[in-house]
Write an enzyme that holds these catalytic residues in place. Sequence first.
Site, PDB file in Angstrom:
ATOM      1  N   ARG A  79      -3.351   6.126   1.194  1.00 36.45           N
ATOM      2  CA  ARG A  79      -3.774   7.621   2.455  1.00 36.45           C
ATOM      3  C   ARG A  79      -2.988   7.967   2.932  1.00 36.45           C
ATOM      4  O   ARG A  79      -2.999   9.376   3.464  1.00 36.45           O
ATOM      5  CB  ARG A  79      -5.275   7.152   2.885  1.00 36.45           C
ATOM      6  N   ARG A 129       0.518  -1.338  -0.176  1.00 35.56           N
ATOM      7  CA  ARG A 129      -0.143   0.409  -0.400  1.00 35.56           C
ATOM      8  C   ARG A 129       0.826   1.118  -0.181  1.00 35.56           C
ATOM      9  O   ARG A 129       0.922   2.149   0.479  1.00 35.56           O
ATOM     10  CB  ARG A 129      -1.127  -0.320   1.209  1.00 35.56           C
TER      11      ARG A 129
END
Length: 355
Positions: A31, A27
Amino acid sequence: MSELKNDRFIRALLRQPVDVTPVWMMRQAGRYLPEYRATREKAGNFMQLCQTPELACEVTLQPLERFPLDAAILFSDILTVPDAMGLGLYFEEGEGPRFRKPVRTEADIRALGVPDPEGELRYVMDAVRLIRRELDGRVPLIGFSGSPWTLATYMVEGSSSKDFATIKAMLYDRPQLLHQLLDTTANAVSAYLNAQIAAGAQAVMIFDTWGGALGPREYREFSLAYMTRIISELSREQSGQRIPVIMFTKGGGQALEAMADSGADALGLDWTTDIGQARARVGDRVALQGNLDPAVLYAQPEQIRAEVARVLAAYGHGTGHVFNLGHGIHPQIDPAHAAAMITAVHELSRPYHSV
């Protein structure tokens, strides 16, 4: 296509000598990065971000602009395959992924087809091609898919699950029905990964996020057997270059020896397994990837450096280690803390390599 300027990630996966331990993060395009959040805002929603190759390329490259990472990973989602099977993937704010048409009956499973990677999943292949061009050989590109078992958990439950009650009921009550679903899904994953390799992925990873929810016997029968089959069906060479395969079962530490027989070049480890003990158990059969607890990145940089040193020391001298987190980076992490980890890996690992 350009020659790789930095190939230490590929070399480590193939257990060839490297100068320092390579590092990337699960990831890593996510975010925790303000630039990712801005691009996602521009896309309108997560699915639009995945399905627009130019935006998927943009976010794939963002972490490489910030950090000296040794690999890029395609920005996509593991649920693109069941979505392309017509199950109607959507995301509820704060609720995670959901399917409009979960798969529960024999008729549901019989109706599933293997999606054409250059048809229903063309947007993923276009993203792979675009990213390879934009990378211009800077670092290798990793393609990926979810494992058949992990995809099936979402397909049957209709969303993420805490107890996997519906699919486990199918597993114990109608095992042949579940095998039918896993067989179709495995065919889809093989085709999907081979298409990513043909489009330019230089390594591929199978994410078995929920394999750890199974007991030892069930894991071998309903998860590992299908991943092993997929690995045997993959194109392992492209343009004269070996394409390494990484297999990662979160919570799979008890099955490492069996996983090492799968044909994978490397096994991913979560943080619940000691990497030194794992290396002793698998010997030189496979490389290992991992396995810092992502929560370490909440700590201050000097503590992060100490934890990196501990993982490197546990693995010990020689090649065959790709440094990573034991699962994905948390959205709340300060990017400066990720930078501290990456710097520490490159600086502290040099003495472990004789190149």
